[in-house]
Design a protein around this motif. Structure first.
Motif, short mmCIF file in Angstrom:
data_model
loop_
_atom_site.label_atom_id
_atom_site.label_comp_id
_atom_site.label_asym_id
_atom_site.label_seq_id
_atom_site.Cartn_x
_atom_site.Cartn_y
_atom_site.Cartn_z
N SER A 51 0.83 -1.19 0.00
CA SER A 51 0.00 0.00 0.00
C SER A 51 0.87 1.24 0.00
N SER A 52 0.59 2.19 -0.92
CA SER A 52 1.28 3.48 -0.95
C SER A 52 2.79 3.28 -1.03
N ASN B 171 -2.94 1.90 -4.46
CA ASN B 171 -2.64 3.34 -4.42
C ASN B 171 -1.14 3.55 -4.22
N TRP C 232 -7.11 0.92 -6.63
CA TRP C 232 -7.00 2.37 -6.43
C TRP C 232 -8.35 2.93 -5.97
N ASP D 147 -10.81 6.17 -6.07
CA ASP D 147 -10.93 7.28 -7.03
C ASP D 147 -11.00 8.65 -6.36
N ASP E 163 -8.60 9.52 -4.04
CA ASP E 163 -7.29 9.64 -3.42
C ASP E 163 -6.69 11.03 -3.68
N THR F 60 -2.00 9.97 -3.79
CA THR F 60 -1.53 9.47 -5.09
C THR F 60 -2.73 9.54 -6.04
N THR G 69 -5.69 9.64 -8.85
CA THR G 69 -6.21 8.58 -9.71
C THR G 69 -5.59 8.62 -11.10
N HIS H 178 -7.24 6.82 -0.12
CA HIS H 178 -5.88 6.30 -0.30
C HIS H 178 -5.69 4.89 0.25
#
Length: 293
Positions: free
Chosen positions: A118-119, A143, A238, A240, A242, A245, A247, A270
């Motif tokens: 994640s991230s 994301n 992802w 939408d 976020d 980071t 989309t 996120h």
């Protein structure tokens, strides 16, 4: 205003509820703590879940509730974060963290390996997938950091970010803003609860977080250099909404990794594994099953 740090007790209680074992090892001079559930056995996947910046292994707790009980799960606190050691002289670039996890996984009796991150953890997982002696069966990015926001942008292009203003809280207002920003941007009961529970821990890590963030920005798009035709089977999840980071990063995958399986969750920010844990875990479990011999 001082608040008691209730997080250590809450973390222990959560681990018992998840039926996970707390393990400790040493990697690159860091004492590294991780959770393990299940046992490695032939024909069963070993899944590694890698958390993001300013986060910890417990971010995956809701996935641990939802994922199959017979799977072998490994969930580390990345060096520098959570219960793992932070060292002021260490390097925390994506590549350095990927190499540490590579060394750690060499010690694990894992067979059919699946990575999910994640991230920041997604950025590390993307690099790790290409460093392992035996490639993982699958790679899932949620994301992910380290992804260009334009499809034709070079990973070597100059890059600046002001996300530290959100992701490194320096007071209680900043903690509350961070928890609402990594969600769908709307104030929530969960955001208030997490502020009170994790605020004392986060506010004690400011210098470490600043260090790790600087190292991330030293080569911020490094993962994009690895993702391509040689990437293992990949899934992208992802939200939408976020704001960390955006989309539009998903468009880069459509061009660079056209074979990737893409899932865009409406109304999610996120952290899909926190905001829609059952839905995102189900999508992930089906993907793993398809790529498990």
């Amino acid at each position: 205003m001082l608040f008691p740090n209730l997080w250590p007790a809450a973390r222990t209680g959560q681990r018992w509820l998840l039926n996970a074992r707390r393990r400790v090892t040493t990697v690159d001079g860091h004492r590294m703590v991780y959770l393990e559930r299940g046992h490695p056995r032939p024909g069963r996947p070993t899944v590694v879940l890698i958390h993001g910046f300013a986060s910890m292994k417990e971010n995956w707790a809701l996935w641990l509730q939802a994922l199959p009980r017979h799977w072998h799960l490994l969930v580390p606190d990345l060096p520098g974060l959570g219960e793992s050691d932070y060292r002021v002289e260490a390097c925390y670039r994506y590549q350095s963290q990927a190499q540490r996890l590579n060394t750690w996984l060499e010690q694990q009796p894992a067979g059919d390996l699946h990575l999910a991150g994640s991230s920041m953890g997604g950025a590390i997982a993307a690099i790790l997938a290409h460093h392992l002696a035996t490639p993982p069966r699958s790679l899932t990015l949620l994301n992910s950091a380290g992804i260009p926001e334009q499809p034709d942008r070079s990973p070597d292009a100059p890059f600046q970010s002001d996300r530290d203003q959100i992701l490194i809280p320096r007071d209680w207002r900043g903690v509350y803003r961070m928890f609402n920003s990594v969600g769908n941007g709307r104030p929530s009961v969960l955001g208030v609860a997490m502020t009170g529970l994790l605020g004392p821990d986060l506010l004690g890590r400011t210098r470490a977080l600043e260090h790790i963030f600087r190292d991330m920005l030293a080569d911020p798009l490094a993962p994009a250099r690895y993702l391509g035709k040689d990437t293992p089977p990949m899934q992208v999840q992802w939200g939408d909404r976020d704001t960390i980071t955006p989309t539009r990063c998903v468009r880069w995958f459509e061009r660079a990794t056209p074979g990737a399986e893409l899932h865009l969750f409406p109304g999610v920010g996120h952290l899909p594994m926190v905001e829609v844990p059952r839905r995102s875990a189900s999508v992930f479990a089906r993907f793993v099953a398809r790529h498990q011999p």
